[in-house]
Design an enzyme around this catalytic site. Structure first.
Site, mmCIF file in Angstrom:
data_model
loop_
_atom_site.group_PDB
_atom_site.id
_atom_site.type_symbol
_atom_site.label_atom_id
_atom_site.label_comp_id
_atom_site.label_asym_id
_atom_site.label_seq_id
_atom_site.Cartn_x
_atom_site.Cartn_y
_atom_site.Cartn_z
ATOM 1 N N HIS A 53 14.136 31.869 13.230
ATOM 2 C CA HIS A 53 15.586 31.928 13.067
ATOM 3 C C HIS A 53 16.198 30.551 13.385
ATOM 4 O O HIS A 53 17.137 30.107 12.745
ATOM 5 C CB HIS A 53 16.143 33.004 14.007
ATOM 6 C CG HIS A 53 17.514 33.493 13.662
ATOM 7 N ND1 HIS A 53 18.137 34.487 14.353
ATOM 8 C CD2 HIS A 53 18.392 33.123 12.701
ATOM 9 C CE1 HIS A 53 19.347 34.715 13.834
ATOM 10 N NE2 HIS A 53 19.516 33.894 12.833
ATOM 11 N N HIS A 112 7.200 38.576 18.219
ATOM 12 C CA HIS A 112 8.625 38.716 18.568
ATOM 13 C C HIS A 112 9.253 37.336 18.805
ATOM 14 O O HIS A 112 10.257 36.981 18.177
ATOM 15 C CB HIS A 112 8.752 39.596 19.822
ATOM 16 C CG HIS A 112 10.164 39.765 20.302
ATOM 17 N ND1 HIS A 112 10.899 40.900 20.061
ATOM 18 C CD2 HIS A 112 10.981 38.946 21.003
ATOM 19 C CE1 HIS A 112 12.110 40.759 20.579
ATOM 20 N NE2 HIS A 112 12.184 39.575 21.165
ATOM 21 N N GLU A 113 8.662 36.566 19.689
ATOM 22 C CA GLU A 113 9.240 35.253 20.022
ATOM 23 C C GLU A 113 9.187 34.307 18.826
ATOM 24 O O GLU A 113 10.071 33.476 18.637
ATOM 25 C CB GLU A 113 8.530 34.638 21.233
ATOM 26 C CG GLU A 113 8.636 35.460 22.526
ATOM 27 C CD GLU A 113 10.065 35.804 22.924
ATOM 28 O OE1 GLU A 113 10.987 35.049 22.573
ATOM 29 O OE2 GLU A 113 10.261 36.857 23.570
ATOM 30 N N HIS A 150 12.227 34.766 16.726
ATOM 31 C CA HIS A 150 13.365 33.987 17.240
ATOM 32 C C HIS A 150 13.217 32.516 16.828
ATOM 33 O O HIS A 150 14.176 31.865 16.438
ATOM 34 C CB HIS A 150 13.416 34.041 18.770
ATOM 35 C CG HIS A 150 13.944 35.339 19.331
ATOM 36 N ND1 HIS A 150 15.140 35.871 18.944
ATOM 37 C CD2 HIS A 150 13.451 36.175 20.269
ATOM 38 C CE1 HIS A 150 15.362 36.994 19.625
ATOM 39 N NE2 HIS A 150 14.347 37.203 20.435
HETATM 40 ZN ZN LIG Z 1 14.003 38.757 21.874
#
Ligand SMILES: [Zn+2]
Length: 679
Positions: free
Chosen positions: A476, A469-470, A473
């Site tokens: 991105h 998940h991290e 980010h």
């Molecule tokens: Zn998040």
């Protein structure tokens, strides 16, 4: 000229080894002074304002401030020494004051308006245009465009709202601690497993009491309603919890948030009307991917219609199971978690602990970097020469086509004085203005248990999901191709879409094709048996439709409260939404809203739906990857080109269309919650 000795003002990566808390305030003061000077220059001679002298000059000043501040904020969270805790709020206060002052600067606003009105505006690069549009919107939403009296009223409401938000939070804190039950006999808590008993013993000790104690803090409340065999005890805790800070329940009227909520809602509506919006939800949605409240409502109602049958079925299954164990039917709200946990244990009985040998930390990172390499052609090369804040921290150069394009700091283990949780942070943003160039660098911070000396670090599967998940980010941020940081990476991305990349990358933590590559037994190198992966997925979907309906109920309630154009009774609004979508029982006295911090003392007003909205995009995007191949390079490039690299230079709705070729669909989201796609 004397070289500047303050390491927080140096260029390049932060010199962590040299930075002292005592440097922070001076550095922030200097950065703010430089920024104020830039604004003074811009506003002194409006006739001379052009794209470079306004946008580029502000961007450079903002970048200087951001790089200094992000280093301070990061060091504060990963090394919370008394010294850092002392200087951090001082710096934060200065920056907050500066931003509020800037947002009310009418001359600066006029300079941006002038740029927007230029005949050659449309010929400017997309990033520059987006930057100016974003700034103008921010100024307008801050009330700077209003006539003087209304502008003053708008600012006064802001002050009042901030104090009401505080009051709301304090009422909850007080109510949470004011309700206490003490237990002197372990039999009173029969049913609680050892670790939960320890939790309540720890709470007693902290309160200077002996034996066991529970108040309404979430872990204590959850321990009681999930495990206590004593039905009346569960009922007392449930009633106390759902009436916290309200006009009813065991502490009725003592910390009542009812008038606080009513005033907050009225003031938010007044602000919306001052700015010319029909409702507060309309105002908030101007900066979101979902552009109208009606679109959100349709999305949520559609989802609830399709989840309802399955949710009813899950509730019936739970009731049947409880009846077999001798429960009185119908089930009450305080029976759901209790029998739910028993059913889960019986059906699944899966322990994260036995799977840990398959998730050795180095293997997981090899897997993560492999995904990034196959999809985007990235290479992560460790560099031990880069200065860090702790010996466990690693730094990686990120290479593409043999060239360094970005950097990544990894800080994985829990330590004393390090803030808890897992998060992605920005160290440096991509910037290219004239000769000024900067590559993006991210922080990925987690709090895993460090391995014993000489032992490998083994993770729970939940931890693996967190890392992916991290990392989503981070990608991105790192894959940005935008030269202006204000609209690159995650900056300015609509709030209901910014979790798209992170939730999308979670997919690689669940897919058999991906796990086969990196989930290898630490001793035998055997891949994770698929029966255990199936068990993990079944565990994730357990009572999925019921859980989904609960989230929909909260989100619809939030939306209804914030799209009402006249005063409403918040409790009646909640009840109406509950009757419309929920299948679970609720007591008449339920005052859940009075403790709903997300809406009244957090940033989620008219935004609670965002979790589900972004998840819909992420599930749909992952399904597309499933069709293209989870390691398909062209698919990765397509995602990078259309979503990850473009930042907020265009609306996410456009990026999504360019990526997926159509609107997002609900089916992959339904399936993720174990609901039939045809529902
Ligand atoms: Zn998040």
């Amino acid at each position: 000229m004397k070289p500047n000795p303050n390491p927080l003002l140096a260029t390049g990566l932060p010199r962590f080894g040299d930075i002292r808390p005592g440097d922070a305030v001076e550095a922030i003061d200097q950065r703010l002074q430089q920024y104020r000077d830039v604004i003074t220059r811009i506003t002194a001679d409006p006739g001379k304002a052009d794209f470079a002298s306004v946008v580029e000059a502000e961007t450079l000043a903002d970048n200087d401030l951001s790089t200094t501040w992000s280093t301070i904020a990061h060091l504060h969270s990963v090394t919370q020494t008394p010294e850092w805790r002392k200087v951090y709020p001082d710096c934060l206060e200065k920056i907050t004051r500066f931003h509020s002052e800037r947002s009310q600067n009418q001359a600066l606003f006029a300079a941006y308006k002038q740029l927007r009105a230029r005949a050659d505006f449309d010929q400017q690069p997309a990033a520059l245009r987006a930057c100016i549009e974003h700034e103008l919107l921010e100024f307008r939403l801050g009330g700077v465009d209003l006539p003087e009296a209304e502008r003053q009223r708008f600012a006064d409401i802001n002050m009042r709202l901030s104090s009401l938000g505080n009051q709301f939070g304090n009422h909850i804190l007080d109510a949470t601690e004011a309700y206490v039950e003490k237990f002197s006999d372990a039999d009173e808590l029969a049913g609680l497993p050892r670790d939960q008993m320890d939790l309540l013993a720890g709470m007693a000790e902290n309160a200077g009491e002996s034996n066991w104690l529970a108040n309404l803090s979430y872990p204590a409340y959850k321990a009681v309603v999930t495990y206590a065999d004593d039905r009346r005890l569960r009922e007392r805790f449930h009633r106390a919890y759902v009436t916290r800070a309200s006009d009813v329940g065991p502490l009725a009227g003592k910390f009542d948030n009812t008038p606080v909520i009513k005033e907050i809602l009225a003031l938010r509506q007044e602000q919306a009307e001052l700015l010319g919006f029909a409702s507060y939800a309309h105002l908030r949605l101007t900066k979101r991917m979902a552009d109208r409240p009606e679109a959100v409502k349709d999305f949520l109602l559609d989802l609830s219609r399709r989840a309802r049958a399955q949710a009813s079925h899950q509730l019936q299954e739970l009731a049947d199971f409880a009846a077999e164990l001798g429960a009185d039917l119908p089930l009450a709200p305080w029976d759901l978690a209790y029998y739910g946990e028993k059913l889960r244990e019986q059906q699944l009985g899966l322990s994260q602990e036995i799977l840990k040998p398959w998730f050795e930390l180095e293997n997981v990172f090899t897997g993560l970097f492999t995904v990034a390499s196959e999809l985007f052609g990235l290479r992560f090369v460790a560099d031990e020469g880069v200065d860090t804040w702790h010996e466990d921290v690693r730094y990686y150069h990120v290479e593409a086509n043999g060239e360094i394009i970005a950097g990544l700091f990894l800080d994985l283990y829990t330590r004393p004085r390090k803030a808890g949780g897992a998060w992605m942070g920005i160290c440096r943003s991509r910037l290219k203005i004239g000769r000024a160039e900067q590559q993006p660098v991210a922080y990925l911070t987690c709090n895993f248990a460090p391995p014993a000396i000489g032992k490998p670090s083994l993770l729970a599967h939940d931890d693996v999901v967190t890392i992916f998940h991290e990392f989503g980010h981070c990608l991105h941020h790192l894959l940005s191709r935008i030269d202006l940081p204000g609209v690159g990476g995650i900056s300015g991305v609509e709030w209901d879409a910014v979790e798209l990349p992170s939730q999308l990358f979670e997919g690689w933590a669940w897919a058999p094709e991906a796990l086969d590559r990196y989930a290898r037994h630490v001793d035998t190198d055997e891949p994770l048996p698929h029966k255990w992966l199936d068990a993990l997925r079944a565990d994730r979907q357990f009572q999925g439709a019921l859980g989904l309906l609960r989230q929909i109920e909260f989100a619809l309630c939030d939306l209804a409260l914030h799209s009402a154009t006249s005063a409403q009774d918040p409790v009646a609004v909640h009840r109406a939404v509950h009757e419309r979508v929920a299948v679970s029982p609720m007591i008449d006295d339920n005052r859940f809203l009075m403790g709903f911090s997300h809406l009244f003392n957090g940033g989620y007003s008219a935004g609670y739906y965002s979790y589900l909205w972004a998840e819909q995009l992420a599930r749909d995007a992952f399904e597309w990857f499933g069709e293209q191949g989870l390691f398909d390079r062209q698919a990765g490039e397509h995602l990078a080109n259309e979503i990850l690299s473009v930042g907020s230079t265009r609306p996410m709705a456009e990026s999504w269309k360019a990526f997926r070729g159509r609107e997002a669909r609900l089916e992959p989201l339904l399936e993720a919650y174990g609901i039939d796609r045809a529902a």
